[in-house]
Scaffold this active site. Structure first.
Site, PDB file in Angstrom:
ATOM      1  N   ASP A   1      30.726  46.753   3.073  1.00 22.20           N
ATOM      2  CA  ASP A   1      31.062  45.908   1.926  1.00 22.20           C
ATOM      3  C   ASP A   1      30.415  44.531   1.998  1.00 22.20           C
ATOM      4  O   ASP A   1      29.901  44.131   3.042  1.00 22.20           O
ATOM      5  CB  ASP A   1      32.584  45.690   1.911  1.00 22.20           C
ATOM      6  CG  ASP A   1      33.296  46.838   1.253  1.00 22.20           C
ATOM      7  OD1 ASP A   1      32.618  47.699   0.682  1.00 22.20           O
ATOM      8  OD2 ASP A   1      34.539  46.854   1.315  1.00 22.20           O
TER       9      ASP A   1
ATOM     10  N   LYS B   1      29.924  44.456  -3.578  1.00 22.40           N
ATOM     11  CA  LYS B   1      29.774  43.694  -4.826  1.00 22.40           C
ATOM     12  C   LYS B   1      29.643  42.235  -4.433  1.00 22.40           C
ATOM     13  O   LYS B   1      30.480  41.689  -3.736  1.00 22.40           O
ATOM     14  CB  LYS B   1      31.009  43.853  -5.705  1.00 22.40           C
ATOM     15  CG  LYS B   1      31.209  45.243  -6.209  1.00 22.40           C
ATOM     16  CD  LYS B   1      32.389  45.278  -7.180  1.00 22.40           C
ATOM     17  CE  LYS B   1      32.813  46.691  -7.474  1.00 22.40           C
ATOM     18  NZ  LYS B   1      33.579  47.329  -6.383  1.00 22.40           N
TER      19      LYS B   1
ATOM     20  N   MET C   1      41.659  35.941  -3.065  1.00 24.09           N
ATOM     21  CA  MET C   1      40.958  36.070  -4.351  1.00 24.09           C
ATOM     22  C   MET C   1      41.565  35.133  -5.412  1.00 24.09           C
ATOM     23  O   MET C   1      41.709  35.516  -6.576  1.00 24.09           O
ATOM     24  CB  MET C   1      41.015  37.526  -4.855  1.00 24.09           C
ATOM     25  CG  MET C   1      40.294  38.484  -3.939  1.00 24.09           C
ATOM     26  SD  MET C   1      40.529  40.202  -4.384  1.00 24.09           S
ATOM     27  CE  MET C   1      42.091  40.571  -3.597  1.00 24.09           C
TER      28      MET C   1
HETATM   29  C1  LIG Z   1      39.055  42.206  -1.649  1.00 26.81           C
HETATM   30  S1  LIG Z   1      39.939  41.098  -0.633  1.00 26.81           S
HETATM   31  C2  LIG Z   1      39.811  41.939   0.887  1.00 26.81           C
HETATM   32  C3  LIG Z   1      40.743  41.434   1.947  1.00 26.81           C
HETATM   33  C4  LIG Z   1      40.533  42.108   3.278  1.00 26.81           C
HETATM   34  N1  LIG Z   1      40.799  43.519   3.221  1.00 26.81           N
HETATM   35  C5  LIG Z   1      41.369  41.487   4.399  1.00 26.81           C
HETATM   36  O1  LIG Z   1      42.260  42.139   4.951  1.00 26.81           O
HETATM   37  O2  LIG Z   1      41.092  40.325   4.754  1.00 26.81           O
HETATM   38  C6  LIG Z   1      38.786  39.785  -0.481  1.00 26.81           C
HETATM   39  C7  LIG Z   1      39.431  38.431  -0.301  1.00 26.81           C
HETATM   40  O3  LIG Z   1      39.852  38.258   1.059  1.00 26.81           O
HETATM   41  C8  LIG Z   1      39.736  36.894   1.417  1.00 26.81           C
HETATM   42  N2  LIG Z   1      38.803  36.783   2.551  1.00 26.81           N
HETATM   43  C9  LIG Z   1      38.251  37.791   3.241  1.00 26.81           C
HETATM   44  N3  LIG Z   1      37.510  37.336   4.275  1.00 26.81           N
HETATM   45  C10 LIG Z   1      37.604  35.985   4.232  1.00 26.81           C
HETATM   46  C11 LIG Z   1      37.093  34.928   5.048  1.00 26.81           C
HETATM   47  N4  LIG Z   1      36.319  35.161   6.108  1.00 26.81           N
HETATM   48  N5  LIG Z   1      37.424  33.655   4.733  1.00 26.81           N
HETATM   49  C12 LIG Z   1      38.209  33.386   3.678  1.00 26.81           C
HETATM   50  N6  LIG Z   1      38.724  34.339   2.874  1.00 26.81           N
HETATM   51  C13 LIG Z   1      38.437  35.625   3.163  1.00 26.81           C
HETATM   52  C14 LIG Z   1      39.232  36.151   0.184  1.00 26.81           C
HETATM   53  O4  LIG Z   1      40.350  35.707  -0.538  1.00 26.81           O
HETATM   54  C15 LIG Z   1      38.509  37.255  -0.551  1.00 26.81           C
HETATM   55  O5  LIG Z   1      38.352  36.960  -1.914  1.00 26.81           O
END
Ligand SMILES: C[S@@+](CC[C@H](N)C(=O)[O-])C[C@H]1O[C@@H](n2cnc3c(N)ncnc32)[C@H](O)[C@@H]1O
Length: 251
Positions: free
Chosen positions: A29, A51, A164
């Site tokens: 991803d 995406k 998000m």
């Molecule tokens: C589709 S969700 C997936 C979350 C993921 N499965 C998790 O457990 O962290 C994506 C969101 O996770 C958050 N996110 C993921 N990695 C991040 C990072 N390294 N720093 C800040 N926010 C993060 C953001 O809010 C982003 O828009």
């Protein structure tokens, strides 16, 4: 179905790493950093299905079809997802799709951004005497709107972690103000665990102005709650330094 952790490759689990090392195919991803490429078999097939801003990745339906095709053709497929596959990751949808065709699926948990990104910036999601629970909410639901759960969470003393949610910051702030939380501490952390990470810390009252000055973008985690001020700025700075986060002062 492997969780890659929040970004920095060394935050993947040992089980996840072992799965990667032996995989015939890897589908990854947008939130997954390319460092994993150093840990796969040279002949492994790699598909980027993410995406990204300004570029449309594959639809979920196309991804489901591709995983199935790869599993039938090549056997051992790793579906590598940011954070944990089951936290706003559509992991179960992929599992259910494959199960219909008799494909065996193993879930390998990942370190979710909802806990680790605040933690790496020196902010615990719970802290004795300060927060007894935490809510993890999506800022963007299926139809693009803010989850109504934010209104409910704003009525509690829980730590509220919003994924998000950057584009909905104005709405979020208004909800917390409407519940009398003008002075509630807030932190927004972008790209947690990565060298180009940014963090802005303030209160419900001033976080919007601070964020627009600094320019925070997705992917970012919004944390609202008294836990944000549990650590002194010095402690946060030490933690930040260690994790290469850029701090923009708590007031
Ligand atoms: C589709 S969700 C997936 C979350 C993921 N499965 C998790 O457990 O962290 C994506 C969101 O996770 C958050 N996110 C993921 N990695 C991040 C990072 N390294 N720093 C800040 N926010 C993060 C953001 O809010 C982003 O828009």
């Amino acid at each position: 179905l492997v969780g890659a952790g929040p970004g920095s490759f060394d935050l993947i689990t040992l089980r996840g790493l072992n799965a990667l090392r032996s995989a015939d195919v890897i589908l990854f991803d947008a939130l997954v950093e390319p460092d994993f490429l150093d840990h796969i078999k040279p002949e492994a097939i790699v598909h980027d299905v993410g995406k990204r801003k300004g570029a449309n990745g594959k639809s979920q339906e196309d991804i489901n079809v591709l995983i199935l095709e790869m599993a039938l053709k090549h056997g051992h497929v790793v579906r590598l997802k940011g954070g944990d596959p089951f936290v706003f990751g559509r992991g179960m949808e992929e599992w259910q799709h494959l199960a219909q065709f008799g494909i065996e699926v193993e879930y390998i948990p990942g370190v979710s951004s909802c806990i680790s990104v605040p933690g790496l910036a020196g902010i615990p999601v719970t802290h004795r005497g300060s927060s007894e629970s935490f809510w993890v909410i999506t800022g963007t639901t299926r139809d693009g709107s803010l989850s109504p759960d934010v209104r409910l969470a704003a009525q509690t003393k829980a730590t509220v972690v919003i994924l998000m949610g950057v584009s909905k910051l104005s709405e979020i702030v208004e909800i917390f103000k409407a519940n009398g939380h003008h002075d509630l501490p807030v932190a927004i952390i972008q790209n947690g665990s990565l060298p180009f990470s940014k963090c802005v810390v303030g209160t419900v009252k001033n976080i919007k102005d601070k964020t627009s000055k600094i320019g925070i973008e997705s992917p970012a985690v919004i944390v609202l709650g008294s836990v944000v001020k549990q650590y002194s700025e010095k402690q946060i700075l030490t933690s930040i330094e260690k994790n290469a986060v850029q701090l923009n002062g708590y007031e």
